[in-house]
Scaffold this active site. Structure first.
Site, short mmCIF file in Angstrom:
data_model
loop_
_atom_site.label_atom_id
_atom_site.label_comp_id
_atom_site.label_asym_id
_atom_site.label_seq_id
_atom_site.Cartn_x
_atom_site.Cartn_y
_atom_site.Cartn_z
CD GLU A 139 37.96 37.36 31.19
OE1 GLU A 139 38.35 38.26 31.94
OE2 GLU A 139 36.75 37.16 30.94
CG HIS B 171 42.41 37.23 34.62
ND1 HIS B 171 42.05 38.51 34.97
CD2 HIS B 171 41.44 36.79 33.78
CE1 HIS B 171 40.91 38.84 34.38
NE2 HIS B 171 40.52 37.81 33.66
CG ASN C 264 37.73 48.04 42.13
OD1 ASN C 264 36.85 47.46 42.76
ND2 ASN C 264 37.46 48.90 41.17
CB CYS D 82 45.55 44.18 36.52
SG CYS D 82 45.13 42.52 37.09
#
Length: 445
Positions: A174, A250, A363, A369
């Site tokens: 990721e 994460h 979202n 991020c």
């Protein structure tokens, strides 16, 4: 020689929407099907980029991906004109259709893992796009991410680009969302910390039970090998499975690091004491500031809702650090009180700056991020495609571009409109000219 850490923020795309696709991401699921504002989302992101540039940071822009992904729909058997492909997919396979419309590429912390030249065996800056295999909608991103990164960092003397890891969950990767780097100076060799959620080849080891662990130990090891990192400057640490099951999908939702500071929640990791001792040993003589937030100070639930740790931790021009936080942190009394008290302590963190990035937050992604960090020296920075680096002119031009091409509102039903596809492709084609990227999108190839 001067060294800097550059933040490359994801530019929100013209089809930004809330599809609620990400199981394990509480914010994403809770806002599914809501009406989005692509124009507001893009402008919120641009405003943050420009503000950091004005603070003295070197700031870059990373282009979005083409959505809806017509090429993938054709691979899945939908045929006809582009309009017919959209219509057939939306009516016959609505869940697949929503996946190929995902706005998730805006979160460029997931675009790749980056190791600076000070850490690598060959002295080059290494990039490996994340394969993002855990979610179908995100697994569509690596090839285009790789092309965009190669167009931005296109000098082979200084930059090394790798193909993403095999498309299999045993090597689920990721990107930088599960990777951070500590160092005394951006130009000195640092300690690269790879955080993983599970062991892919050993089911006897701890793993979450409710939500998926998206990063594997084996993937983290593979990235370290590809980047030519040594055992002396890498640490592999497992994320607490119990915290993943609380919506921490994460590591950057529960911890953030910069230079000699690791800011983390009490429940973030397994074997914390042992692993932190390893980090300090490999870091060297200078002490690392391990700033722990206890569950009594801020609950995991509050941390997830406000993205307290999905913040940017930046070294400012005066040498002190600042947290770049979403306004959700300011609006939560417990988190706001914690941050107000934190900046009075004897740590490098002296300031908190709040930014409205609500379109992204709804979202499922906060300030951290939205950015990919790349540590560069002067020579490497000069080799970066200059058209992607933020300045007053680029800020004005991108805002004009958004005003010209983006819709004020977008619903899930709008995604099957062929006109939206035409609008989006026209916008992206113009963007590649503004950022001097060449042909990076499937419709351009």
């Amino acid at each position: 020689m001067k060294h800097v850490e550059v933040n490359f923020d994801g530019l929100v795309g013209p089809t930004h929407n809330y599809a609620g696709l990400s199981f394990g991401n509480v914010a994403s699921l809770s806002n599914a099907k809501a009406t989005s504002s692509p124009k507001s989302a893009a402008k919120q992101g641009l405003a943050k980029m420009k503000a950091l540039h004005d603070m003295g940071m070197v700031q870059g822009v990373l282009a979005p991906q083409e959505r809806p992904d017509i090429a993938t729909l054709r691979r899945l058997g939908f045929s006809g004109s582009d309009g017919e492909v959209l219509s057939r997919a939306a009516s016959q396979a609505p869940q697949i259709f929503q996946a190929v419309c995902s706005a998730s590429s805006m979160w460029t912390a997931n675009a790749a893992t980056v190791s600076p030249g000070a850490d690598t065996a060959d002295g080059k800056v290494h990039f490996t796009p994340a394969n993002l295999t855990n979610k179908f909608h995100r697994s569509l991103e690596p090839q285009t991410s790789g092309r965009i990164l190669q167009a931005m960092f296109n000098n082979g003397r200084y930059f090394e680009h790798h193909t993403h890891l095999p498309d299999n969950e045993h090597f689920g990767d990721e990107g930088a969302a599960n990777h951070t780097r500590l160092c005394s100076n951006y130009g000195h060799a640092g300690v690269e910390i790879f955080t993983f959620g599970r062991y892919a080849f050993d089911s006897s080891k701890p793993a979450p039970q409710k939500y998926p662990a998206r990063q594997t130990f084996e993937a983290s090891q593979a990235i370290a090998r590809l980047h030519g990192l040594s055992d002396d400057n890498t640490v592999f640490i497992q994320q607490n499975p119990a915290v993943i099951d609380q919506g921490v999908f994460h590591n950057d939702v529960i911890a953030v690091g910069n230079q000699n500071v690791l800011f983390y929640h009490q429940q973030a990791f397994l074997d914390t004491e042992q692993k932190f001792a390893e980090i300090q040993r490999k870091f060297g003589d200078e002490p690392v500031h391990f700033i722990e937030v206890s569950s009594n100070e801020v609950s995991v639930e509050d941390a997830v809702q406000t993205y307290l740790f999905n913040t940017q931790l930046l070294t400012m021009q005066d040498g002190h650090m600042a947290i770049i936080a979403p306004t959700e942190c300011q609006e939560n009394p417990r988190v706001a009180a914690y941050l107000a008290e934190l900046v009075t302590r004897n740590t490098p963190i002296r300031q908190v700056h709040y930014f409205d990035v609500k379109q992204s937050m709804r979202n499922g992604g906060g300030p951290a991020c939205l950015r990919l960090r790349v540590a560069l020296n002067d020579t490497e920075l000069a080799a970066v495609n200059p058209a992607v680096l933020m300045n007053d002119e680029l800020f004005a031009r991108l805002n004009q571009w958004v005003d010209k091409h983006y819709r004020d509102e977008l619903s899930v039903a709008d995604l099957s409109d062929p006109q939206l596809l035409t609008e989006s492709r026209t916008a992206l084609d113009e963007l590649t000219q503004i950022l001097k990227l060449g042909s990076v999108y499937p419709f351009q190839l």
